[in-house]
Design a protein around this motif. Structure first.
Motif, PDB file in Angstrom:
ATOM      1  N   MET A  13      34.559 152.251   5.668  1.00  0.00           N
ATOM      2  CA  MET A  13      33.247 152.005   6.261  1.00  0.00           C
ATOM      3  C   MET A  13      32.148 152.769   5.543  1.00  0.00           C
ATOM      4  O   MET A  13      31.028 152.279   5.398  1.00  0.00           O
ATOM      5  CB  MET A  13      33.274 152.385   7.744  1.00  0.00           C
ATOM      6  CG  MET A  13      34.264 151.582   8.562  1.00  0.00           C
ATOM      7  SD  MET A  13      34.455 152.249  10.238  1.00  0.00           S
ATOM      8  CE  MET A  13      32.776 152.125  10.863  1.00  0.00           C
ATOM      9  N   SER A  14      32.448 153.998   5.114  1.00  0.00           N
ATOM     10  CA  SER A  14      31.460 154.782   4.382  1.00  0.00           C
ATOM     11  C   SER A  14      32.154 155.892   3.615  1.00  0.00           C
ATOM     12  O   SER A  14      33.244 156.327   3.990  1.00  0.00           O
ATOM     13  CB  SER A  14      30.409 155.376   5.325  1.00  0.00           C
ATOM     14  OG  SER A  14      30.990 156.374   6.159  1.00  0.00           O
ATOM     15  N   ALA A  15      31.513 156.329   2.543  1.00  0.00           N
ATOM     16  CA  ALA A  15      31.981 157.467   1.755  1.00  0.00           C
ATOM     17  C   ALA A  15      30.750 158.272   1.387  1.00  0.00           C
ATOM     18  O   ALA A  15      29.929 157.826   0.579  1.00  0.00           O
ATOM     19  CB  ALA A  15      32.730 157.001   0.512  1.00  0.00           C
ATOM     20  N   GLU A  16      30.618 159.428   2.020  1.00  0.00           N
ATOM     21  CA  GLU A  16      29.397 160.213   1.875  1.00  0.00           C
ATOM     22  C   GLU A  16      29.710 161.661   1.546  1.00  0.00           C
ATOM     23  O   GLU A  16      30.820 162.161   1.796  1.00  0.00           O
ATOM     24  CB  GLU A  16      28.592 160.176   3.185  1.00  0.00           C
ATOM     25  CG  GLU A  16      28.250 158.793   3.690  1.00  0.00           C
ATOM     26  CD  GLU A  16      27.161 158.108   2.888  1.00  0.00           C
ATOM     27  OE1 GLU A  16      26.486 158.804   2.081  1.00  0.00           O
ATOM     28  OE2 GLU A  16      26.967 156.884   3.053  1.00  0.00           O
ATOM     29  N   ARG A  18      28.408 165.328   2.649  1.00  0.00           N
ATOM     30  CA  ARG A  18      27.661 166.017   3.693  1.00  0.00           C
ATOM     31  C   ARG A  18      27.642 167.502   3.352  1.00  0.00           C
ATOM     32  O   ARG A  18      28.520 168.251   3.764  1.00  0.00           O
ATOM     33  CB  ARG A  18      28.314 165.797   5.059  1.00  0.00           C
ATOM     34  CG  ARG A  18      28.614 164.354   5.418  1.00  0.00           C
ATOM     35  CD  ARG A  18      27.360 163.574   5.713  1.00  0.00           C
ATOM     36  NE  ARG A  18      27.668 162.235   6.213  1.00  0.00           N
ATOM     37  CZ  ARG A  18      26.754 161.280   6.416  1.00  0.00           C
ATOM     38  NH1 ARG A  18      25.484 161.541   6.163  1.00  0.00           N
ATOM     39  NH2 ARG A  18      27.114 160.098   6.879  1.00  0.00           N
ATOM     40  N   ASP A  24      34.894 160.477   4.357  1.00  0.00           N
ATOM     41  CA  ASP A  24      35.285 159.070   4.211  1.00  0.00           C
ATOM     42  C   ASP A  24      35.689 158.542   5.574  1.00  0.00           C
ATOM     43  O   ASP A  24      36.547 159.138   6.240  1.00  0.00           O
ATOM     44  CB  ASP A  24      36.456 158.931   3.238  1.00  0.00           C
ATOM     45  CG  ASP A  24      36.133 159.413   1.839  1.00  0.00           C
ATOM     46  OD1 ASP A  24      34.939 159.380   1.461  1.00  0.00           O
ATOM     47  OD2 ASP A  24      37.057 159.839   1.122  1.00  0.00           O
ATOM     48  N   TYR A  26      37.272 155.419   7.666  1.00  0.00           N
ATOM     49  CA  TYR A  26      38.063 154.199   7.571  1.00  0.00           C
ATOM     50  C   TYR A  26      38.159 153.529   8.940  1.00  0.00           C
ATOM     51  O   TYR A  26      38.167 154.201   9.980  1.00  0.00           O
ATOM     52  CB  TYR A  26      39.483 154.514   7.087  1.00  0.00           C
ATOM     53  CG  TYR A  26      39.567 155.127   5.717  1.00  0.00           C
ATOM     54  CD1 TYR A  26      39.719 154.334   4.589  1.00  0.00           C
ATOM     55  CD2 TYR A  26      39.526 156.514   5.541  1.00  0.00           C
ATOM     56  CE1 TYR A  26      39.821 154.894   3.318  1.00  0.00           C
ATOM     57  CE2 TYR A  26      39.627 157.084   4.284  1.00  0.00           C
ATOM     58  CZ  TYR A  26      39.762 156.270   3.180  1.00  0.00           C
ATOM     59  OH  TYR A  26      39.853 156.829   1.931  1.00  0.00           O
ATOM     60  N   THR A  43      38.290 159.492  10.346  1.00  0.00           N
ATOM     61  CA  THR A  43      37.417 160.188   9.398  1.00  0.00           C
ATOM     62  C   THR A  43      38.234 161.179   8.587  1.00  0.00           C
ATOM     63  O   THR A  43      38.967 161.988   9.157  1.00  0.00           O
ATOM     64  CB  THR A  43      36.294 160.935  10.139  1.00  0.00           C
ATOM     65  OG1 THR A  43      35.508 160.001  10.884  1.00  0.00           O
ATOM     66  CG2 THR A  43      35.402 161.678   9.157  1.00  0.00           C
TER      67      THR A  43
END
Length: 323
Positions: A13-16, A18, A24, A26, A43
């Motif tokens: 869903m996202s890879a950021e 922070r 990441d 999923y 997460t």
């Protein structure tokens, strides 16, 4: 979109980034339960600024009325980031309808039995696939109960569990009114008229809980109730579990008292069992409560390091400070 797993459909869903953490997120769609609409958000936290590669995988399970933010605040604080910065491969699961996990079609009927039988094995399989190792598990409150159910029901096997840590988790506290069939029946009739129990309405947390979990708890604590489902006696099955187990209670936890947390630990057959009661009488700086045992400044200073030590050793000979 190509799946991130060969086991079942998984979407990244996202890879950021922070701060110093990598995040990441999923979404798993295992398709292994009667409700095919179930999707689970997981997460993965790492420390991209640390000089060490990802290490031992650890799965964190939140309690009732909660979500991933119990372990990982938007500011990068919590046990999850602490363990990631210590070099662990941290995975934070969110149960059906909690946090980033959407509500499934049969949401109101969700039970711990479903989490234990279908969801935890799917999460374990995905983490093992991605990390190549058996994960350690940490559960708080209902998260710990769900983990105990999965182990007692043998839905998780030895390859899925390196060790278990249960915080404020128990199923032995007696609610005497529920032992009276008319009161139990009346309570069940009232609950069946609801779809959810509101966490914000009860000032218990940010999430709702499906009414199925509450009805299941009524059955456990009824006159002839047991910790299990129609097919398996989870309480009896715990005697066959061999994974190292740590049970942590809080001296001021009136919801899940220390004696009951110890009783759950004693059901495990593992030769490596440790019990800690967090309180001044047992050598700690504070008398902890149900939430404060993991979410407080004192916990950050003296509880989190003990968790790290447990994960690295899974025996804890010098952790036992008393009852």
């Amino acid at each position: 979109m190509q799946s991130s797993s060969e086991l079942f459909p998984v979407a990244l869903m996202s890879a950021e980034l922070r701060g110093d953490l990598s995040e990441d997120i999923y979404r798993l769609k295992p398709g292994n339960s009667p409700d095919s609409t179930v999707e689970l958000a997981v997460t993965r936290l790492g420390c991209h600024q640390c000089e060490m590669p990802r290490g031992i995988p650890v799965i964190l399970l939140h309690g009732s009325f909660s979500n991933r933010r119990f372990w990982y605040s938007p500011k990068g604080l919590g046990l999850g980031p602490y363990l990631a910065r210590a070099g662990f491969d941290v995975w934070i699961a969110e149960m059906r309808g909690h946090g980033l996990s959407p509500r499934n079609q049969a949401y109101r009927h969700n039970r711990v039995a479903d989490y234990a039988r279908y969801d935890l094995p799917a999460i374990a399989a995905f983490v093992r696939e991605q990390s190549g190792q058996a994960p350690h598990w940490i559960g708080h409150s209902l998260g710990g109960i769900t983990l105990a159910a999965a182990l007692g029901g043998h839905y998780l096997d030895e390859a899925d569990v390196a060790s278990v840590a249960l915080f404020g988790s128990q199923v032995s506290r007696v609610y005497w009114p529920l032992k009276l069939p008319p009161l139990e029946w009346g309570g069940r009739a009232l609950l069946k008229r609801l779809s959810v129990i509101s966490g914000s309405g009860l000032k218990r947390g940010p999430e709702d809980e499906p009414i199925g979990v509450a009805l299941e708890s009524l059955r456990w604590h009824g006159l002839f109730g047991r910790f299990g489902d129609a097919e398996r006696d989870w309480w009896a099955g715990l005697a066959e579990v061999q994974a190292p187990v740590l049970a942590v209670a809080a001296s001021e936890d009136h919801q899940d008292p220390p004696w009951a947390c110890r009783k759950l630990l004693e059901r495990f057959g593992s030769p490596r069992r440790e019990f800690l009661c967090l309180g001044k009488k047992t050598g700690f700086a504070d008398d902890y409560g149900h939430i404060e045992m993991l979410l407080s400044k004192p916990a950050q200073g003296e509880v989190w390091p003990l968790i790290e030590y447990w994960l690295r050793n899974a025996e804890l000979p010098e952790l036992k400070k008393g009852d």
